[in-house]
Write a protein that holds these residues in place. Sequence first.
Motif, PDB file in Angstrom:
ATOM      1  N   LEU A 153      31.473  38.778  54.806  1.00 44.67           N
ATOM      2  CA  LEU A 153      32.559  38.309  53.909  1.00 44.67           C
ATOM      3  C   LEU A 153      34.361  39.189  54.062  1.00 44.67           C
ATOM      4  CD1 LEU A 153      30.822  39.914  50.827  1.00 44.67           C
ATOM      5  CD2 LEU A 153      30.896  37.593  50.515  1.00 44.67           C
ATOM      6  N   LEU A 157      36.490  40.538  49.864  1.00 49.39           N
ATOM      7  CA  LEU A 157      35.480  40.520  48.913  1.00 49.39           C
ATOM      8  C   LEU A 157      34.689  41.892  49.136  1.00 49.39           C
ATOM      9  CD1 LEU A 157      34.631  36.917  48.844  1.00 49.39           C
ATOM     10  CD2 LEU A 157      35.984  38.186  47.058  1.00 49.39           C
ATOM     11  N   ARG A 161      32.546  44.475  47.098  1.00 51.03           N
ATOM     12  CA  ARG A 161      30.829  44.414  47.097  1.00 51.03           C
ATOM     13  C   ARG A 161      30.435  45.723  46.735  1.00 51.03           C
ATOM     14  NH1 ARG A 161      26.854  40.951  49.920  1.00 51.03           N
ATOM     15  NH2 ARG A 161      25.603  40.990  49.092  1.00 51.03           N
ATOM     16  N   PHE A 176      42.547  40.165  41.239  1.00 47.65           N
ATOM     17  CA  PHE A 176      42.116  39.009  42.129  1.00 47.65           C
ATOM     18  C   PHE A 176      42.824  37.950  41.522  1.00 47.65           C
ATOM     19  CE2 PHE A 176      38.480  36.103  43.273  1.00 47.65           C
ATOM     20  CZ  PHE A 176      38.181  36.693  43.943  1.00 47.65           C
TER      21      PHE A 176
END
Length: 184
Positions: A153, A157, A161, A176
């Motif tokens: 990723l 991201l 996560r 974002f």
Amino acid sequence: MTPEELSAAGYPFSPHWYGHPGGARQHYVDEGAGEPVMLLHGNPTWSYYWRHLIQGLRGSYRCIAPDHIGMGLSGRPDERHHSYSAMQRLTDLQRLTDHLIKERGVADRGWTLVAHDWGGTIGMALARRNPGLVRRLVLLNTTAFPWPHDYRLPLALRLIRNHQWAARMVHTSNAFVRAAARRG
């Protein structure tokens, strides 16, 4: 926005609502008649993304386009009452699907699933959970399939996560969206 403002913006659909346990209200479009077509949007869009497709298909198909909780016209409960996780989104979609079948007369088999971005992941999980529900798939720019073994990723991201502070920042701000718009 008022119904008049939405219509003027090219979104002339009657609103429909499903009240989830816990109080979250989910908005969805339900237009047309025929075989069901479920249109699942990604992030940061909403059912407005599908407005032209709905107008083109509703003469032959029953077009259903939900707004994920916290997006579009749906309610925005705080995180104490709604987790906004992938599993919560799947639960929300399953409840809405059950409502559509049991209370709105939508067929329990043979749906076409059209899914973009985050909607692909959620929609594919719904299809897997409900064998026979989905007959056809249209997947657009999504990760609704296993990633290649060596895929990583992007850093932003991975932060979202793997770190609660980053996820909280994304959920409580437009960081974002701003970053994606700048990069895109």
